[in-house]
Design an enzyme around this catalytic site. Structure first.
Site, mmCIF file in Angstrom:
data_model
loop_
_atom_site.group_PDB
_atom_site.id
_atom_site.type_symbol
_atom_site.label_atom_id
_atom_site.label_comp_id
_atom_site.label_asym_id
_atom_site.label_seq_id
_atom_site.Cartn_x
_atom_site.Cartn_y
_atom_site.Cartn_z
ATOM 1 N N ASN A 126 0.854 -1.185 0.000
ATOM 2 C CA ASN A 126 0.000 0.000 0.000
ATOM 3 C C ASN A 126 0.894 1.241 0.000
ATOM 4 O OD1 ASN A 126 -1.354 2.305 1.135
ATOM 5 N ND2 ASN A 126 -3.065 0.966 1.632
ATOM 6 N N HIS A 153 1.013 6.267 1.759
ATOM 7 C CA HIS A 153 1.780 7.235 2.552
ATOM 8 C C HIS A 153 2.909 7.911 1.785
ATOM 9 C CE1 HIS A 153 -0.868 6.622 5.695
ATOM 10 N NE2 HIS A 153 -0.478 5.420 6.024
ATOM 11 N N HIS A 200 -5.488 3.679 -1.876
ATOM 12 C CA HIS A 200 -6.812 4.003 -1.338
ATOM 13 C C HIS A 200 -7.217 5.406 -1.785
ATOM 14 C CE1 HIS A 200 -9.414 4.151 2.629
ATOM 15 N NE2 HIS A 200 -10.118 4.425 1.561
ATOM 16 N N ARG A 212 -9.455 7.991 -1.000
ATOM 17 C CA ARG A 212 -10.411 8.367 0.045
ATOM 18 C C ARG A 212 -11.304 9.490 -0.452
ATOM 19 N NH1 ARG A 212 -8.991 6.648 5.520
ATOM 20 N NH2 ARG A 212 -10.624 8.103 6.102
ATOM 21 N N ARG A 261 -7.162 12.725 0.992
ATOM 22 C CA ARG A 261 -6.079 13.223 1.854
ATOM 23 C C ARG A 261 -4.697 12.764 1.393
ATOM 24 N NH1 ARG A 261 -7.061 9.811 7.393
ATOM 25 N NH2 ARG A 261 -9.066 10.824 7.245
ATOM 26 N N GLU A 289 -8.282 0.444 -3.013
ATOM 27 C CA GLU A 289 -9.026 0.419 -1.759
ATOM 28 C C GLU A 289 -10.037 1.540 -1.825
ATOM 29 O OE1 GLU A 289 -7.626 0.971 2.399
ATOM 30 O OE2 GLU A 289 -6.092 -0.397 1.668
ATOM 31 N N THR A 300 -6.846 6.266 10.169
ATOM 32 C CA THR A 300 -6.720 5.233 9.136
ATOM 33 C C THR A 300 -7.996 4.402 9.210
ATOM 34 O OG1 THR A 300 -5.401 3.371 8.339
ATOM 35 C CG2 THR A 300 -5.467 3.690 10.710
ATOM 36 N N THR A 301 -8.133 3.402 8.328
ATOM 37 C CA THR A 301 -9.331 2.564 8.363
ATOM 38 C C THR A 301 -9.410 1.900 9.728
ATOM 39 O OG1 THR A 301 -8.822 2.115 6.057
ATOM 40 C CG2 THR A 301 -10.582 0.836 7.047
ATOM 41 N N GLU A 338 -10.754 -9.629 2.976
ATOM 42 C CA GLU A 338 -9.467 -9.297 3.570
ATOM 43 C C GLU A 338 -9.704 -9.208 5.076
ATOM 44 O OE1 GLU A 338 -7.131 -6.095 1.886
ATOM 45 O OE2 GLU A 338 -6.228 -5.665 3.833
ATOM 46 N N HIS A 342 -3.513 -4.827 7.663
ATOM 47 C CA HIS A 342 -3.672 -3.683 8.566
ATOM 48 C C HIS A 342 -2.813 -3.851 9.820
ATOM 49 C CE1 HIS A 342 -5.266 -0.120 10.450
ATOM 50 N NE2 HIS A 342 -5.826 0.167 9.304
HETATM 51 N N1 PXP Z 1 -5.636 -3.283 4.129
HETATM 52 C C1 PXP Z 1 -6.615 -2.350 4.255
HETATM 53 C C2 PXP Z 1 -7.989 -2.742 3.829
HETATM 54 C C3 PXP Z 1 -6.347 -1.062 4.741
HETATM 55 O O1 PXP Z 1 -7.343 -0.164 4.880
HETATM 56 C C4 PXP Z 1 -5.015 -0.726 5.052
HETATM 57 C C5 PXP Z 1 -4.690 0.672 5.483
HETATM 58 O O2 PXP Z 1 -4.858 1.547 4.425
HETATM 59 C C6 PXP Z 1 -4.034 -1.712 4.896
HETATM 60 C C7 PXP Z 1 -4.366 -2.981 4.458
HETATM 61 C C8 PXP Z 1 -2.604 -1.443 5.209
HETATM 62 O O3 PXP Z 1 -2.492 -1.163 6.571
HETATM 63 P P1 PXP Z 1 -1.107 -0.646 7.143
HETATM 64 O O4 PXP Z 1 -0.847 0.682 6.501
HETATM 65 O O5 PXP Z 1 -1.367 -0.549 8.619
HETATM 66 O O6 PXP Z 1 -0.079 -1.665 6.777
#
Ligand code: PXP
Length: 241
Positions: free
Chosen positions: A7, A10, A43, A45, A49, A70, A100-101, A151, A191
């Site tokens: 992901n 960031h 993602h 959003r 952001r 996402e 975050t989610t 997931e 996550h």
């Molecule tokens: N999976 C999903 C569905 C998420 O919402 C996120 C965070 O955006 C992640 C994985 C990745 O999480 P992390 O950034 O904590 O590794």
């Protein structure tokens, strides 16, 4: 060994801090792929952001592995996804004020809205995954929407404060995976996974892919992105014995 989806949100978070061009998430995706990841997760959003629409469109053109978008089930976002055509859509809950989610999608409470989004996306050939807590009633409700993947939310596992809690949360993930596979779902997880806690989850039989963002991008600040991705892949390789 599970696959790794990186992901890259960031990378865009840092860029948005100054509103300029750097660092470029598209370039980050290239580096992650060259380092051996299996998919790129981004993602979009509602508050935009981090990732912007143009990032997703550029990623769609440049990603050579798989693009996993996402997204929430908000109308405007589903419209973007239908136009963008990612390889996979991972549906998540979204609240504007969250950092975050926070939790999984509530597929029981929002069954009809989730099923409608799943249906629209699938009708365009987009594989759909639902990000849910590792509990049976959510898995069952997710299955009833017709999605291909779930997931499992590993946030509670990642937040465990001691060995007992860790074991308890790991068992929940193991049980949830077994149950989901038993009713015909494919299972991913993610996550809060990092270089210390990932191995046990990677060792769960039946989990196909782990989606990891924050810990990889954080390590990349010190080691570079290529090394951060390769080190995560090395841990996943070790987990399979
Ligand atoms: N999976 C999903 C569905 C998420 O919402 C996120 C965070 O955006 C992640 C994985 C990745 O999480 P992390 O950034 O904590 O590794």
């Amino acid at each position: 060994m599970p696959k790794l989806g990186v992901n890259i949100d960031h990378v865009a978070t840092i860029r948005q801090a100054r509103g300029g061009m750097e660092p470029d998430p598209v370039l980050a995706a290239r580096v992650c792929e060259a380092a051996g990841c299996d998919s790129i997760v981004a993602h979009l959003r509602e508050d935009r952001r981090h990732m912007q629409d143009k990032d997703l469109y550029l990623l769609r053109k440049t990603v050579r592995t798989l693009l996993n978008m996402e997204m929430s089930i908000a109308k405007g976002i589903v419209k973007v996804a239908l136009d963008l055509h990612p390889d996979q859509a991972t549906l998540v809950p979204e609240r504007r004020l969250e950092v975050t989610t926070e939790g999984g999608l509530d597929c029981v409470k929002h069954a009809r809205r989730v099923a409608s989004a799943v249906d629209k996306l699938q009708s365009r050939g987009i594989a759909v995954s639902l990000f849910i807590d590792p509990v049976r009633k959510q898995i069952k409700a997710a299955h009833e929407t017709g999605c291909e993947f779930i997931e499992l939310h590993t946030g509670e596992y990642a937040n465990a404060r001691n060995g007992h809690e860790l074991k308890e949360q790991l068992n929940k993930l193991i049980e949830a995976t077994k149950y989901a596979k038993g009713i015909g779902l494919r299972v991913n997880a993610g996550h809060g996974l990092d270089y210390n806690n990932v191995r046990a989850v990677a060792g769960i039989e039946g989990i196909e892919e782990l989606n990891i963002g924050h810990s990889i991008i954080s390590r990349a600040v010190f080691t570079g992105l290529d090394k951060a991705v390769k080190e995560m892949i090395a841990l996943l390789t070790q987990s399979s014995g």
